[in-house]
Design an enzyme around this catalytic site. Structure first.
Site, PDB file in Angstrom:
ATOM      1  N   ARG A 246      27.504 115.666 -28.289  1.00 45.37           N
ATOM      2  CA  ARG A 246      28.372 115.180 -27.219  1.00 45.37           C
ATOM      3  C   ARG A 246      29.152 116.333 -26.602  1.00 45.37           C
ATOM      4  NH1 ARG A 246      33.680 113.239 -26.903  1.00 45.37           N
ATOM      5  NH2 ARG A 246      33.983 111.563 -25.384  1.00 45.37           N
TER       6      ARG A 246
ATOM      7  N   GLU B  93      34.407  95.182  -1.449  1.00 46.52           N
ATOM      8  CA  GLU B  93      33.130  94.465  -1.642  1.00 46.52           C
ATOM      9  C   GLU B  93      33.308  93.506  -2.815  1.00 46.52           C
ATOM     10  OE1 GLU B  93      29.972  97.177  -2.952  1.00 46.52           O
ATOM     11  OE2 GLU B  93      31.486  98.471  -3.836  1.00 46.52           O
TER      12      GLU B  93
ATOM     13  N   LYS C 102      25.359 104.543  -7.511  1.00 50.56           N
ATOM     14  CA  LYS C 102      25.073 103.322  -8.275  1.00 50.56           C
ATOM     15  C   LYS C 102      24.965 103.677  -9.764  1.00 50.56           C
ATOM     16  CE  LYS C 102      22.159  99.187  -7.960  1.00 50.56           C
ATOM     17  NZ  LYS C 102      23.232  98.201  -7.937  1.00 50.56           N
TER      18      LYS C 102
ATOM     19  N   TYR D 158      21.185 103.376 -11.728  1.00 56.64           N
ATOM     20  CA  TYR D 158      20.220 102.294 -11.864  1.00 56.64           C
ATOM     21  C   TYR D 158      19.859 101.708 -10.501  1.00 56.64           C
ATOM     22  CZ  TYR D 158      23.843  98.655 -11.215  1.00 56.64           C
ATOM     23  OH  TYR D 158      24.825  97.845 -10.702  1.00 56.64           O
TER      24      TYR D 158
ATOM     25  N   ARG E 215      17.755 104.900  -2.225  1.00 56.97           N
ATOM     26  CA  ARG E 215      19.117 104.949  -2.783  1.00 56.97           C
ATOM     27  C   ARG E 215      19.127 105.591  -4.158  1.00 56.97           C
ATOM     28  NH1 ARG E 215      22.401  99.565  -3.191  1.00 56.97           N
ATOM     29  NH2 ARG E 215      20.769  99.179  -4.736  1.00 56.97           N
TER      30      ARG E 215
HETATM   31  N1  PMP Z   1      27.999  96.286  -4.213  1.00 60.66           N
HETATM   32  C1  PMP Z   1      27.966  96.411  -5.551  1.00 60.66           C
HETATM   33  C2  PMP Z   1      29.190  96.861  -6.258  1.00 60.66           C
HETATM   34  C3  PMP Z   1      26.795  96.087  -6.268  1.00 60.66           C
HETATM   35  O1  PMP Z   1      26.765  96.213  -7.604  1.00 60.66           O
HETATM   36  C4  PMP Z   1      25.670  95.620  -5.550  1.00 60.66           C
HETATM   37  C5  PMP Z   1      24.413  95.214  -6.257  1.00 60.66           C
HETATM   38  N2  PMP Z   1      23.789  96.258  -6.895  1.00 60.66           N
HETATM   39  C6  PMP Z   1      25.753  95.524  -4.151  1.00 60.66           C
HETATM   40  C7  PMP Z   1      26.928  95.872  -3.516  1.00 60.66           C
HETATM   41  C8  PMP Z   1      24.583  95.063  -3.315  1.00 60.66           C
HETATM   42  O2  PMP Z   1      23.620  96.075  -3.231  1.00 60.66           O
HETATM   43  P1  PMP Z   1      22.071  95.714  -3.029  1.00 60.66           P
HETATM   44  O3  PMP Z   1      22.002  94.887  -1.793  1.00 60.66           O
HETATM   45  O4  PMP Z   1      21.425  97.029  -2.878  1.00 60.66           O
HETATM   46  O5  PMP Z   1      21.661  94.969  -4.258  1.00 60.66           O
END
Ligand code: PMP
Length: 285
Positions: free
Chosen positions: A100, A181, A149, A32, A51
């Site tokens: 599945r 993070e 992502k 996403y 991305r």
């Molecule tokens: N880390 C994680 C785990 C996230 O889910 C996000 C937001 N999508 C970010 C960092 C920040 O990424 P962005 O600046 O591309 O939104």
């Protein structure tokens, strides 16, 4: 009622339906993006599309739309739903193989493409920019390819609930003593004039906002150090902040109950938020 996009059609949200066999539903097999909208325009759209391509490549999924078609769908949804501030959510899953199975289906199974808008008036005027966020640290228990992502967001949801139960705003993940993070954002500390944030690897999402903010920081002659930092180092920092596409830059004023610096939002975070919003509004499309 919102108009949403599903596989080529613009539909009322109640009429957009996806199969029970969809691999996004059964296996979390999807990726996403979230792009912010300010003044009715898309913020850093090119970054999010780049991305998306990296996430799709990592999972051997084809990109179902061209760059110009992605842009057209985003713009159509913003216009049809009258969004001036908010987000466009985009999801691509490996689609519906009809049953599945762990193995990826044949290449002729079409991906499922879903987009919808979330209207958030006041998105850029977040009160947290003035009050700052309080975070707790929690054990890093996500999978090891956090640079992709994916829609597999259960542990970040669990961590958000841990933060909620602790009556704070968010959680930072910690692995081997080092912060990776935040639940849905990248994490930074400031020591003197130095901005410190973890370097890019498979361990964290390569934030699109992170890339822009570090570029603006360097342009403004601020010192940036991309390296691991510990929780103790964060607690002793002068200030801290997070970045994400929908939060932009937000100060962090407390970690695990320890107030940072003056206990108030820091100058560096404030300045970077201002520069980011100014520059990105100018470049919005
Ligand atoms: N880390 C994680 C785990 C996230 O889910 C996000 C937001 N999508 C970010 C960092 C920040 O990424 P962005 O600046 O591309 O939104």
């Amino acid at each position: 009622m919102r108009t949403v996009y599903l596989n080529g059609d613009y539909l009322p949200e109640t009429e957009a339906k996806v199969s029970i066999f969809d691999r996004g539903f059964v296996m979390g097999d999807g990726v996403y993006e979230v792009t912010s909208v300010l003044d009715g325009k898309l913020i850093d759209f090119a970054g999010h599309l780049a991305r998306l391509q990296r996430s799709l490549d990592a999972l051997e999924m084809k990109n179902p739309l061209s760059e110009s078609d992605w842009l057209e769908v985003h713009r159509q949804l913003v216009a049809r739903n009258g969004v001036t501030e908010g987000m466009v959510y985009l999801q691509v899953t490996r689609g519906n193989p009809g049953d599945r199975d762990f193995a990826y289906p044949a290449a002729d199974v079409e991906p499922t493409v879903v987009l919808y808008t979330q209207s958030k008036p006041g998105l850029a005027d977040n009160p947290a920019a003035k009050t700052g966020l309080r975070v707790i640290t929690v054990a890093e228990q996500r999978w090891a390819r956090r640079d992709i992502k994916t829609v597999q967001l259960l542990y970040p949801s669990m961590a958000k609930m841990m933060a909620k139960k602790a009556h704070v705003d968010d959680a930072w993940f910690v692995e081997d003593g080092f912060v990776t993070e935040g639940t849905s954002n990248n994490a930074y500390i400031v020591k003197g004039n130095k901005i410190i944030t973890r370097a890019l690897s498979h361990d964290l999402l390569h934030g699109i906002t992170r890339a822009a903010v570090l570029r603006f920081a360097r342009d403004a002659q601020m010192e940036v150090e991309e390296r691991n930092f510990t929780v103790d180092e964060a607690k002793a920092a002068d200030e801290a902040f997070i970045t994400s596409a929908s939060a932009f830059v937000l100060p962090v004023v407390e970690i695990d109950g320890v107030a940072l610096g003056t206990g108030k939002p820091g100058k560096v975070a404030g300045r970077l938020r201002e520069i980011y919003l100014d520059e990105m509004r100018k470049a919005a499309i």
